[in-house]
Design an enzyme around this catalytic site. Structure first.
Site, PDB file in Angstrom:
ATOM      1  N   SER A 140      -1.793  -4.176  -6.994  1.00 44.47           N
ATOM      2  CA  SER A 140      -0.581  -3.380  -7.155  1.00 44.47           C
ATOM      3  C   SER A 140       0.518  -3.999  -6.293  1.00 44.47           C
ATOM      4  O   SER A 140       0.225  -4.666  -5.293  1.00 44.47           O
ATOM      5  CB  SER A 140      -0.830  -1.942  -6.702  1.00 44.47           C
ATOM      6  N   TYR A 153      -5.108   3.852   0.045  1.00 41.74           N
ATOM      7  CA  TYR A 153      -4.868   3.243  -1.266  1.00 41.74           C
ATOM      8  C   TYR A 153      -4.122   1.920  -1.129  1.00 41.74           C
ATOM      9  O   TYR A 153      -4.535   0.900  -1.691  1.00 41.74           O
ATOM     10  CB  TYR A 153      -4.076   4.197  -2.156  1.00 41.74           C
TER      11      TYR A 153
END
Length: 266
Positions: A140, A153
């Protein structure tokens, strides 16, 4: 005799980017083994079969060692070598670190990090022995920014980016490539499941997962080590954020992910 279709495995394929990546593989002539833990997987398999290939759905919990081995057992039972592995399974758990249940945080690590390393290690041995194969790992753009209110995360995605690029470097000139896919905010179920709807990023305009998948598949087949995927806006923002000093990146992330009405601060 007809030549058997090549095989691709896609984790986290029940919806979103994973489903769209599975569709890219199917449209390009691959049979599929798809994996996820939820009941949407079999509906996804039915939709993917319209592309003409075989689709085997493996419902399994990749947060566990046995869950990953169940997927590997399905691949061994198929008998064909895996030509493409899309390691896309991932979850998030938003909220202040000290206010988030430890078991939830550990599960983020188990799914995002541990299962990816486990599957990659199993599959890359065979790919390296054959001298061919392609692996796509979904990281990401969050990997590039410390993530207040999403600390575990973001850290997991930073691990995946580093891991993918490191193994890509190790396997250079072997015929095997590993690509880190770096999407931005994408219109998937992730934001609901992670508890991010009550944040600025949760309410922001998001990219189409089919666009992210199309760009990711092209980067995979080109053997690139890394691809920032999504709209021109996402790619431009990623370039801008990378130029900011780390404290500024951290503050910007906190602004976008702080829950509405939260009194927490950096």
């Amino acid at each position: 005799m007809d030549t058997p279709r090549p095989l691709a495995v896609v984790t986290g394929a029940s919806s979103g980017i994973g489903f769209e990546l599975a569709g890219e593989c199917a449209r390009h002539g691959y049979d599929l083994v798809i994996a996820a833990e939820n009941d949407l997987l079999h509906d996804a398999a039915d939709l993917l079969r319209v592309h003409g290939g075989a689709v085997h759905a493996v419902t399994t919990d990749l947060a566990t060692y046995d869950g990953v081995e169940a997927l590997m057992g399905a691949l061994r039972a198929d008998g064909r070598p895996v030509g493409i592995a899309v390691l896309n399974a991932g979850i998030g758990r938003a909220g202040a670190f000290l206010e988030t249940d430890l078991a939830d945080l550990a599960r983020v690590i188990d799914v995002n990090v541990s299962s990816t390393v486990h599957v990659a290690r199993r599959l890359l041995v065979d790919m390296a022995e054959r001298g061919e194969g392609r692996v796509l790992i979904t990281s990401s753009v969050a990997a590039e920014t410390p993530g207040p209110y999403n600390a575990v995360y973001n850290a997991s995605k930073a691990f995946l980016q580093s891991f993918a690029q490191a193994v890509h470097g190790e396997l250079r000139d072997t015929g095997v490539t590993v690509t880190a896919l770096m999407p931005g905010a994408t219109d998937t179920r992730f934001f609901v499941r992670a508890g991010l709807l009550d944040t600025r990023v949760g309410r922001s305009k998001k990219d189409d997962p089919s666009l992210v998948a199309h760009q990711g598949y092209r980067a995979l087949m080109a053997g690139r080590s890394r691809k920032v995927a999504g709209s021109w806006r996402t790619r431009a923002q990623e370039q801008l954020v990378r130029r900011l000093p780390v404290p500024a990146r951290t503050a910007l992330h906190a602004h976008r992910t702080r829950p509405h009405g939260s009194g927490s601060h950096l």
